[in-house]
Write an enzyme that holds these catalytic residues in place. Structure first.
Site, PDB file in Angstrom:
ATOM      1  N   GLU A 105       1.022 -10.658  -0.581  1.00 10.63           N
ATOM      2  CA  GLU A 105      -0.299 -11.284  -0.636  1.00 10.63           C
ATOM      3  C   GLU A 105      -0.704 -11.572  -2.083  1.00 10.63           C
ATOM      4  O   GLU A 105      -1.313 -12.605  -2.379  1.00 10.63           O
ATOM      5  CB  GLU A 105      -1.337 -10.388   0.053  1.00 10.63           C
ATOM      6  CG  GLU A 105      -1.163 -10.355   1.559  1.00 10.63           C
ATOM      7  CD  GLU A 105      -2.146  -9.441   2.265  1.00 10.63           C
ATOM      8  OE1 GLU A 105      -2.887  -9.923   3.133  1.00 10.63           O
ATOM      9  OE2 GLU A 105      -2.166  -8.229   1.949  1.00 10.63           O
ATOM     10  N   GLY A 118       0.758  -6.135   0.916  1.00  7.22           N
ATOM     11  CA  GLY A 118      -0.154  -6.564  -0.151  1.00  7.22           C
ATOM     12  C   GLY A 118       0.564  -7.115  -1.364  1.00  7.22           C
ATOM     13  O   GLY A 118       0.002  -7.918  -2.109  1.00  7.22           O
ATOM     14  N   GLU A 166       2.655  -5.853   8.087  1.00  9.00           N
ATOM     15  CA  GLU A 166       1.548  -5.015   8.543  1.00  9.00           C
ATOM     16  C   GLU A 166       1.532  -4.739  10.042  1.00  9.00           C
ATOM     17  O   GLU A 166       1.112  -3.658  10.482  1.00  9.00           O
ATOM     18  CB  GLU A 166       0.207  -5.647   8.124  1.00  9.00           C
ATOM     19  CG  GLU A 166      -0.116  -5.519   6.648  1.00  9.00           C
ATOM     20  CD  GLU A 166       0.510  -6.610   5.787  1.00  9.00           C
ATOM     21  OE1 GLU A 166       0.173  -6.699   4.596  1.00  9.00           O
ATOM     22  OE2 GLU A 166       1.325  -7.390   6.317  1.00  9.00           O
ATOM     23  N   ALA A 197       0.822  -1.217   0.000  1.00 12.58           N
ATOM     24  CA  ALA A 197       0.000   0.000   0.000  1.00 12.58           C
ATOM     25  C   ALA A 197       0.855   1.265   0.000  1.00 12.58           C
ATOM     26  O   ALA A 197       1.963   1.290   0.540  1.00 12.58           O
ATOM     27  CB  ALA A 197      -0.908   0.001   1.231  1.00 12.58           C
TER      28      ALA A 197
END
Length: 230
Positions: free
Chosen positions: A80, A77, A100, A32
């Site tokens: 991910e 992310g 995170e 992000a």
């Protein structure tokens, strides 16, 4: 953009394997944009993460084999996204981690579910609790990636290794590849007995195909099969 591409890929029967890569040197996906995130209202954050989770699920649910070519950083992310692929290839210099918890949040696009399914529960907890970042060699040793390669001058060594893998997949029967992936994915979420029933149902889908007959004929005639996905 990724969402639109995945929507198109879902129904394109000509696509046999998908490689997920970045053309930004040294970066697969950095996660992000934290400066952007800081300006978001809490309701916007929730909506954004839900969209990211749905997009990454769409990648995971593509019917054909998917390979993540990690030629650089894959954090938050970004990792991910890679975890949603069937196979991951990375360079030794790559940096991977679910970081995170450093930001007082948790992985929100599948990381808490896909990482333990990939490397085991205890190790996944350790990586998430510590927000640790691992390189390509360590990622290979813990089973996070399948292949590790030295980076080349062009900066695309992982992508080139992914292409070699994809070419290994291409000669196989397209219908078989799709139902094999379906059988494995669904079977991993259930007990063995239910999994075997899923395998039986998936196998049954290959029996009436023209490709199955072509495979037998090609073997008999000692030639490469010409599969059409029918």
């Amino acid at each position: 953009m990724i969402s639109k591409v995945l929507e198109a890929l879902k129904s394109d029967k000509k696509v046999r394997t998908v490689i997920c890569r970045s053309e930004v040197p040294g970066v697969f996906c950095a996660g992000a944009d934290l400066k952007e995130r800081a300006k978001m209202h809490s309701s916007e954050v929730s909506s954004f993460v839900s969209k990211a989770r749905a997009t990454i699920n769409d990648l995971a649910n593509l019917p054909v084999p998917t390979i993540a070519a990690i030629d650089g950083i894959a954090l938050g992310g970004g990792l991910e996204l890679a975890l949603a692929c069937d196979i991951r290839v990375a360079v030794t210099s790559a940096k991977m981690g679910l970081v995170e918890t450093k930001l007082a949040i948790i992985p929100g696009a599948g990381g808490t579910q896909r990482l333990p399914r990939t490397i085991g529960v205890s190790l996944a907890k350790e990586l998430i609790f510590s927000a640790r970042v691992v390189d390509g060699d360590e990622a290979k040793s813990i089973g996070l990636i399948s292949h590790v390669v030295e980076q080349n001058e062009e900066g695309d060594a992982a992508y080139r290794r992914a292409l070699v893998l994809a070419r290994e997949f291409l000669p196989q029967g397209p219908v078989a590849m799709r139902v094999a992936k379906l059988a494995i994915n669904q079977g991993m979420e259930v007990d063995m007995l239910t999994g075997l029933a899923i395998e039986e149902a998936c196998y049954a889908q290959t029996i009436p195909t023209k490709d199955r007959i072509e495979g037998l004929l090609a073997f008999k005639e000692k030639r490469p099969p010409r599969y059409k996905g029918e």
